[in-house]
Design a protein around this motif. Sequence first.
Motif, PDB file in Angstrom:
ATOM      1  N   ARG A  44      43.460  50.006  56.247  1.00  0.00           N
ATOM      2  CA  ARG A  44      43.189  50.662  57.523  1.00  0.00           C
ATOM      3  C   ARG A  44      41.733  50.529  57.952  1.00  0.00           C
ATOM      4  NH1 ARG A  44      46.594  56.202  58.444  1.00  0.00           N
ATOM      5  NH2 ARG A  44      48.639  55.448  57.788  1.00  0.00           N
ATOM      6  N   GLY A  45      40.899  49.931  57.098  1.00  0.00           N
ATOM      7  CA  GLY A  45      39.516  49.706  57.485  1.00  0.00           C
ATOM      8  C   GLY A  45      38.494  50.493  56.716  1.00  0.00           C
ATOM      9  N   LEU A  46      38.845  50.978  55.519  1.00  0.00           N
ATOM     10  CA  LEU A  46      37.881  51.681  54.677  1.00  0.00           C
ATOM     11  C   LEU A  46      37.352  50.738  53.609  1.00  0.00           C
ATOM     12  CD1 LEU A  46      38.051  55.286  53.340  1.00  0.00           C
ATOM     13  CD2 LEU A  46      37.476  53.442  51.776  1.00  0.00           C
ATOM     14  N   CYS A  47      36.044  50.653  53.496  1.00  0.00           N
ATOM     15  CA  CYS A  47      35.394  49.811  52.480  1.00  0.00           C
ATOM     16  C   CYS A  47      34.577  50.700  51.556  1.00  0.00           C
ATOM     17  CB  CYS A  47      34.492  48.782  53.152  1.00  0.00           C
ATOM     18  SG  CYS A  47      33.535  47.790  51.981  1.00  0.00           S
ATOM     19  N   PHE A  48      34.850  50.610  50.262  1.00  0.00           N
ATOM     20  CA  PHE A  48      34.129  51.402  49.260  1.00  0.00           C
ATOM     21  C   PHE A  48      33.406  50.462  48.309  1.00  0.00           C
ATOM     22  CE2 PHE A  48      34.673  54.072  45.174  1.00  0.00           C
ATOM     23  CZ  PHE A  48      33.398  54.589  45.302  1.00  0.00           C
ATOM     24  N   VAL A  49      32.090  50.622  48.211  1.00  0.00           N
ATOM     25  CA  VAL A  49      31.268  49.842  47.288  1.00  0.00           C
ATOM     26  C   VAL A  49      30.739  50.798  46.228  1.00  0.00           C
ATOM     27  CG1 VAL A  49      29.301  48.289  47.005  1.00  0.00           C
ATOM     28  CG2 VAL A  49      30.608  48.268  49.146  1.00  0.00           C
ATOM     29  N   PRO A  50      31.315  50.811  45.022  1.00  0.00           N
ATOM     30  CA  PRO A  50      30.828  51.712  43.971  1.00  0.00           C
ATOM     31  C   PRO A  50      29.479  51.249  43.433  1.00  0.00           C
ATOM     32  CG  PRO A  50      32.560  50.297  43.120  1.00  0.00           C
ATOM     33  CD  PRO A  50      32.461  50.006  44.584  1.00  0.00           C
ATOM     34  N   ASP A  51      28.872  52.093  42.604  1.00  0.00           N
ATOM     35  CA  ASP A  51      27.557  51.719  42.069  1.00  0.00           C
ATOM     36  C   ASP A  51      27.661  50.713  40.942  1.00  0.00           C
ATOM     37  OD1 ASP A  51      28.751  53.561  40.386  1.00  0.00           O
ATOM     38  OD2 ASP A  51      26.889  54.568  39.845  1.00  0.00           O
ATOM     39  N   ARG A  52      28.802  50.682  40.251  1.00  0.00           N
ATOM     40  CA  ARG A  52      28.973  49.731  39.153  1.00  0.00           C
ATOM     41  C   ARG A  52      30.369  49.106  39.237  1.00  0.00           C
ATOM     42  NH1 ARG A  52      24.576  50.707  36.176  1.00  0.00           N
ATOM     43  NH2 ARG A  52      23.713  52.829  36.209  1.00  0.00           N
ATOM     44  N   ARG A  53      30.521  47.966  38.553  1.00  0.00           N
ATOM     45  CA  ARG A  53      31.801  47.254  38.544  1.00  0.00           C
ATOM     46  C   ARG A  53      32.302  47.023  39.965  1.00  0.00           C
ATOM     47  NH1 ARG A  53      32.136  50.890  34.407  1.00  0.00           N
ATOM     48  NH2 ARG A  53      33.375  52.348  35.632  1.00  0.00           N
ATOM     49  N   ALA A  54      31.389  46.531  40.821  1.00  0.00           N
ATOM     50  CA  ALA A  54      31.717  46.357  42.230  1.00  0.00           C
ATOM     51  C   ALA A  54      32.067  44.921  42.590  1.00  0.00           C
ATOM     52  CB  ALA A  54      30.550  46.830  43.089  1.00  0.00           C
ATOM     53  N   LEU A  55      32.159  44.039  41.584  1.00  0.00           N
ATOM     54  CA  LEU A  55      32.537  42.652  41.861  1.00  0.00           C
ATOM     55  C   LEU A  55      33.331  42.102  40.680  1.00  0.00           C
ATOM     56  CD1 LEU A  55      30.254  41.358  39.924  1.00  0.00           C
ATOM     57  CD2 LEU A  55      28.886  41.225  41.988  1.00  0.00           C
ATOM     58  N   TYR A  56      33.756  40.850  40.815  1.00  0.00           N
ATOM     59  CA  TYR A  56      34.521  40.180  39.756  1.00  0.00           C
ATOM     60  C   TYR A  56      33.582  39.233  39.028  1.00  0.00           C
ATOM     61  CZ  TYR A  56      38.462  41.982  42.407  1.00  0.00           C
ATOM     62  OH  TYR A  56      39.337  42.809  43.071  1.00  0.00           O
ATOM     63  N   PRO A  57      33.113  39.594  37.830  1.00  0.00           N
ATOM     64  CA  PRO A  57      32.071  38.795  37.171  1.00  0.00           C
ATOM     65  C   PRO A  57      32.507  37.392  36.777  1.00  0.00           C
ATOM     66  CG  PRO A  57      32.883  40.548  35.719  1.00  0.00           C
ATOM     67  CD  PRO A  57      33.445  40.813  37.079  1.00  0.00           C
ATOM     68  N   SER A  58      33.815  37.177  36.547  1.00  0.00           N
ATOM     69  CA  SER A  58      34.265  35.852  36.126  1.00  0.00           C
ATOM     70  C   SER A  58      34.439  34.888  37.290  1.00  0.00           C
ATOM     71  CB  SER A  58      35.576  35.963  35.343  1.00  0.00           C
ATOM     72  OG  SER A  58      36.601  36.474  36.174  1.00  0.00           O
ATOM     73  N   LEU A  59      34.423  35.394  38.515  1.00  0.00           N
ATOM     74  CA  LEU A  59      34.544  34.536  39.693  1.00  0.00           C
ATOM     75  C   LEU A  59      33.162  34.121  40.180  1.00  0.00           C
ATOM     76  CD1 LEU A  59      37.327  36.348  41.768  1.00  0.00           C
ATOM     77  CD2 LEU A  59      37.588  34.492  40.116  1.00  0.00           C
ATOM     78  N   THR A  60      33.122  33.055  40.946  1.00  0.00           N
ATOM     79  CA  THR A  60      31.849  32.621  41.515  1.00  0.00           C
ATOM     80  C   THR A  60      31.433  33.566  42.636  1.00  0.00           C
ATOM     81  OG1 THR A  60      32.835  31.209  43.204  1.00  0.00           O
ATOM     82  CG2 THR A  60      32.446  30.213  41.037  1.00  0.00           C
ATOM     83  N   VAL A  61      30.191  33.430  43.052  1.00  0.00           N
ATOM     84  CA  VAL A  61      29.709  34.220  44.183  1.00  0.00           C
ATOM     85  C   VAL A  61      30.558  33.938  45.414  1.00  0.00           C
ATOM     86  CG1 VAL A  61      27.768  34.522  45.765  1.00  0.00           C
ATOM     87  CG2 VAL A  61      27.365  34.377  43.294  1.00  0.00           C
ATOM     88  N   ALA A  62      30.844  32.660  45.664  1.00  0.00           N
ATOM     89  CA  ALA A  62      31.651  32.298  46.836  1.00  0.00           C
ATOM     90  C   ALA A  62      33.037  32.922  46.766  1.00  0.00           C
ATOM     91  CB  ALA A  62      31.764  30.781  46.943  1.00  0.00           C
TER      92      ALA A  62
END
Length: 228
Positions: free
Chosen positions: A79-97
């Motif tokens: 519905r359009g909610l974006c949550f960026v936590p302070d930690r574990r906010a990305l997938y470390p095994s994937l590339t930046v792209a």
Amino acid sequence: MSIEIELRSARVRYGPLEALHGVDLPVPAATLTVLLGRNGSGRTTVLRALAGTVPLAEGRVLWRGADVTRLRAHERARRGLCFVPDRRALYPSLTVAENLAPGGARRPDLAPALDAYPDLAPALDAYPELRPLLDRRAGTLSGGEQRMVALSRALSPGARVVLVDEPALGLSPAVAARTYGLLCALDAAVVVAEQRLPAGLPPGTLVHELRRGALAFSGQAGELTRGA
């Protein structure tokens, strides 16, 4: 001032411990709201309650007046909610792209020109430091670089509610100031959680200070600094 999303009489419990004690928190549309508090104050739990990543023991979450308390986190995201936590906010095994544009992982032909891929444009305009890092695994980046990757998700033009836990975490002062400028420019209800009041907030910024799971102050940033 219209209210985009809000907590009403919200209580959150982690086992026998109650982390929020009947918190009422309205979040206006197209406005920056800052949640202040020390570790354990409940500021992160407020974000999680709004995002739907922790359930309410009592109370409600209203989004433009509609009760979304039982709506799961992924449904709120749609519905359009974006949550960026302070930690574990990305997938470390994937590339930046791949973190910035998951569809790119299925399009190897895009790899040589990912910086020109339209889905990446907002992120790379906001954080040009990421351009030379697109083919790097996100887990190999510095803390500040990882934070920029995670924060890029908050800059989607389709977001209606943006929740960010400690946006300046690991960033240099210049990049932190730029990040706040980007968040303030969003046409969304933006809520950030911080331990201290950031410098240079725009006039009209709303501040709520939490202490031990309850609101201790609600007002504009200027009122808090005058009372300090």
